[in-house]
Scaffold this motif. Structure first.
Motif, PDB file in Angstrom:
ATOM      1  N   ARG A  39     -22.407  -7.274 -33.077  1.00  0.00           N
ATOM      2  CA  ARG A  39     -23.935  -8.489 -33.157  1.00  0.00           C
ATOM      3  C   ARG A  39     -24.480  -7.284 -33.791  1.00  0.00           C
ATOM      4  NH1 ARG A  39     -25.538  -9.698 -27.265  1.00  0.00           N
ATOM      5  NH2 ARG A  39     -23.444  -9.427 -27.157  1.00  0.00           N
ATOM      6  N   ASP A  40     -24.191  -6.239 -33.490  1.00  0.00           N
ATOM      7  CA  ASP A  40     -24.696  -5.430 -34.452  1.00  0.00           C
ATOM      8  C   ASP A  40     -24.800  -4.401 -35.320  1.00  0.00           C
ATOM      9  OD1 ASP A  40     -26.836  -3.111 -34.986  1.00  0.00           O
ATOM     10  OD2 ASP A  40     -27.559  -3.489 -32.941  1.00  0.00           O
ATOM     11  N   LEU A  41     -25.310  -4.311 -36.895  1.00  0.00           N
ATOM     12  CA  LEU A  41     -24.639  -3.187 -38.097  1.00  0.00           C
ATOM     13  C   LEU A  41     -24.151  -1.915 -37.892  1.00  0.00           C
ATOM     14  CD1 LEU A  41     -26.665  -4.765 -41.356  1.00  0.00           C
ATOM     15  CD2 LEU A  41     -24.365  -5.548 -40.617  1.00  0.00           C
ATOM     16  N   ASN A  72     -11.614  -2.010 -45.340  1.00  0.00           N
ATOM     17  CA  ASN A  72     -10.778  -1.394 -44.548  1.00  0.00           C
ATOM     18  C   ASN A  72      -9.013  -1.964 -43.830  1.00  0.00           C
ATOM     19  OD1 ASN A  72     -12.337   1.803 -43.765  1.00  0.00           O
ATOM     20  ND2 ASN A  72     -13.961  -0.019 -44.869  1.00  0.00           N
ATOM     21  N   ASP A  73      -9.218  -3.254 -44.738  1.00  0.00           N
ATOM     22  CA  ASP A  73      -7.886  -3.926 -43.486  1.00  0.00           C
ATOM     23  C   ASP A  73      -8.036  -4.626 -42.708  1.00  0.00           C
ATOM     24  OD1 ASP A  73      -6.814  -2.617 -45.723  1.00  0.00           O
ATOM     25  OD2 ASP A  73      -5.874  -0.942 -45.134  1.00  0.00           O
ATOM     26  N   LYS A  74      -9.318  -5.010 -42.642  1.00  0.00           N
ATOM     27  CA  LYS A  74      -9.770  -5.926 -41.053  1.00  0.00           C
ATOM     28  C   LYS A  74     -10.607  -7.186 -41.806  1.00  0.00           C
ATOM     29  CE  LYS A  74     -10.771  -2.429 -38.731  1.00  0.00           C
ATOM     30  NZ  LYS A  74      -9.277  -1.539 -38.609  1.00  0.00           N
ATOM     31  N   LYS A  75      -9.318  -7.851 -40.976  1.00  0.00           N
ATOM     32  CA  LYS A  75      -9.142  -9.769 -40.909  1.00  0.00           C
ATOM     33  C   LYS A  75     -10.662 -10.005 -41.028  1.00  0.00           C
ATOM     34  CE  LYS A  75      -4.526 -10.680 -41.928  1.00  0.00           C
ATOM     35  NZ  LYS A  75      -3.435 -11.405 -41.076  1.00  0.00           N
ATOM     36  N   VAL A  76     -11.334 -11.004 -41.268  1.00  0.00           N
ATOM     37  CA  VAL A  76     -12.964 -11.538 -40.317  1.00  0.00           C
ATOM     38  C   VAL A  76     -13.063 -13.236 -39.888  1.00  0.00           C
ATOM     39  CG1 VAL A  76     -15.271 -11.602 -41.433  1.00  0.00           C
ATOM     40  CG2 VAL A  76     -13.943  -9.700 -42.122  1.00  0.00           C
ATOM     41  N   LEU A  77     -13.332 -13.272 -38.810  1.00  0.00           N
ATOM     42  CA  LEU A  77     -13.605 -14.356 -38.243  1.00  0.00           C
ATOM     43  C   LEU A  77     -15.226 -14.322 -38.280  1.00  0.00           C
ATOM     44  CD1 LEU A  77     -11.353 -14.235 -35.476  1.00  0.00           C
ATOM     45  CD2 LEU A  77     -11.002 -15.315 -37.602  1.00  0.00           C
ATOM     46  N   LEU A  78     -15.667 -15.416 -39.286  1.00  0.00           N
ATOM     47  CA  LEU A  78     -16.920 -15.360 -39.232  1.00  0.00           C
ATOM     48  C   LEU A  78     -17.833 -16.317 -38.561  1.00  0.00           C
ATOM     49  CD1 LEU A  78     -19.475 -14.427 -40.653  1.00  0.00           C
ATOM     50  CD2 LEU A  78     -19.131 -16.294 -42.475  1.00  0.00           C
ATOM     51  N   LEU A  95     -17.815 -11.777 -36.664  1.00  0.00           N
ATOM     52  CA  LEU A  95     -19.158 -10.916 -37.394  1.00  0.00           C
ATOM     53  C   LEU A  95     -20.039 -12.339 -36.670  1.00  0.00           C
ATOM     54  CD1 LEU A  95     -20.124  -8.513 -39.087  1.00  0.00           C
ATOM     55  CD2 LEU A  95     -18.905 -10.477 -41.121  1.00  0.00           C
ATOM     56  N   LEU A  96     -20.277 -11.532 -35.761  1.00  0.00           N
ATOM     57  CA  LEU A  96     -21.903 -12.574 -35.133  1.00  0.00           C
ATOM     58  C   LEU A  96     -23.229 -11.784 -35.768  1.00  0.00           C
ATOM     59  CD1 LEU A  96     -21.227 -11.674 -31.793  1.00  0.00           C
ATOM     60  CD2 LEU A  96     -20.650 -13.801 -33.027  1.00  0.00           C
ATOM     61  N   ASN A  97     -24.246 -13.016 -35.890  1.00  0.00           N
ATOM     62  CA  ASN A  97     -25.616 -12.477 -36.235  1.00  0.00           C
ATOM     63  C   ASN A  97     -25.675 -12.179 -37.537  1.00  0.00           C
ATOM     64  OD1 ASN A  97     -26.301 -13.698 -33.858  1.00  0.00           O
ATOM     65  ND2 ASN A  97     -26.193 -12.209 -32.154  1.00  0.00           N
ATOM     66  N   THR A  98     -25.401 -12.740 -38.465  1.00  0.00           N
ATOM     67  CA  THR A  98     -25.943 -11.857 -39.935  1.00  0.00           C
ATOM     68  C   THR A  98     -26.154 -11.835 -40.587  1.00  0.00           C
ATOM     69  OG1 THR A  98     -23.856 -12.956 -40.859  1.00  0.00           O
ATOM     70  CG2 THR A  98     -23.044 -11.183 -39.846  1.00  0.00           C
ATOM     71  N   HIS A  99     -27.468 -11.261 -41.502  1.00  0.00           N
ATOM     72  CA  HIS A  99     -28.308 -12.134 -42.442  1.00  0.00           C
ATOM     73  C   HIS A  99     -27.356 -12.396 -43.989  1.00  0.00           C
ATOM     74  CE1 HIS A  99     -30.992 -12.425 -46.093  1.00  0.00           C
ATOM     75  NE2 HIS A  99     -31.815 -12.721 -44.971  1.00  0.00           N
ATOM     76  N   ILE A 100     -27.580 -13.474 -44.302  1.00  0.00           N
ATOM     77  CA  ILE A 100     -26.579 -14.250 -45.479  1.00  0.00           C
ATOM     78  C   ILE A 100     -26.937 -13.079 -46.543  1.00  0.00           C
ATOM     79  CG2 ILE A 100     -29.096 -15.672 -46.672  1.00  0.00           C
ATOM     80  CD1 ILE A 100     -26.756 -17.497 -47.766  1.00  0.00           C
ATOM     81  N   GLY A 101     -27.846 -12.870 -46.670  1.00  0.00           N
ATOM     82  CA  GLY A 101     -28.107 -11.176 -48.005  1.00  0.00           C
ATOM     83  C   GLY A 101     -27.186 -10.180 -47.745  1.00  0.00           C
ATOM     84  N   GLN A 102     -26.336  -9.594 -46.192  1.00  0.00           N
ATOM     85  CA  GLN A 102     -25.410  -9.026 -46.343  1.00  0.00           C
ATOM     86  C   GLN A 102     -24.166  -9.299 -46.104  1.00  0.00           C
ATOM     87  OE1 GLN A 102     -27.380  -7.450 -42.894  1.00  0.00           O
ATOM     88  NE2 GLN A 102     -28.742  -5.531 -43.824  1.00  0.00           N
ATOM     89  N   LEU A 103     -24.113 -10.546 -46.243  1.00  0.00           N
ATOM     90  CA  LEU A 103     -22.340 -11.381 -45.313  1.00  0.00           C
ATOM     91  C   LEU A 103     -21.987 -10.443 -46.437  1.00  0.00           C
ATOM     92  CD1 LEU A 103     -21.578 -12.666 -43.056  1.00  0.00           C
ATOM     93  CD2 LEU A 103     -22.179 -14.908 -45.058  1.00  0.00           C
TER      94      LEU A 103
END
Length: 185
Positions: A11-13, A47-53, A29-37
């Motif tokens: 929720r927090d970077l 870092n070998d993580k699968k992302v559920l956005l 991944l919650l509460n992200t900004h489009i520019g940082q996504l």
């Protein structure tokens, strides 16, 4: 699908540094900004993580089919979470993991959720709040779709209760519950 009873939710970077040091395979991944996504998803993939956005929570992006097409094509998460039929249908066509988020406010919301589930046929259902074990059990028995419990889960006992009710995993932004060794399947 998930190798752990906990899915860490960012929720927090500042939590990114902590999660990349874990062995968790999936990250929500919650509460992200489009520019940082794009850079966040790339860093997690590196870092070998699968992302559920969570598509509905991307700031600066409307949650519709066009946004979902952009996310699938340009951001390339491993899955999308949404309450919206069009977003999940688009993700399904792009062969991403689809997670339909259900907010259980009352019995009417539950019944309309069942109707939507029949049309979307998501890979998983995220049930919120995740502290209602008998409803988790009912939804799983009725749909036979893997359940993710989320929302208001604050203790180890609540994690165990959701898992014992039939949830496959629990999503939480509570870093105190990110104790992987305790929750490995």
């Amino acid at each position: 699908m998930f190798n752990s009873k906990i899915l860490p939710a960012i929720r927090d970077l500042k939590d990114l540094d902590k999660v990349v040091k874990t062995d968790y395979e999936y990250v929500v991944l919650l509460n992200t900004h489009i520019g940082q996504l794009k850079s966040i998803v790339k860093m997690l993939h590196d870092n070998d993580k699968k992302v559920l956005l969570h598509a509905d929570l991307v700031q600066g992006l409307k949650s519709d089919e066009y946004a979902a097409q952009f996310l699938c094509r340009d951001i390339r998460p491993d899955g999308l979470i949404s309450t919206r039929k069009g977003v999940l249908s688009t993700a399904k066509k792009a062969k991403l993991i689809t997670i339909q988020r259900l907010f259980l406010l009352d019995s009417i919301a539950l019944e309309s959720s069942y109707n939507m589930l029949e049309h979307i046929e998501p890979d998983c259902i995220e049930v919120l709040p995740g502290v209602i074990p008998h409803i988790i059990q009912e939804i799983y028995q009725k749909t036979n779709i893997p359940i993710i419990a989320g929302g208001l889960i604050r203790t180890d006992e609540e994690v165990d209760s959701a898992i014992n009710a039939g949830a496959t995993t629990v999503t939480t932004s509570n870093r105190a519950l990110w104790n992987q060794e305790k929750y490995e399947n």
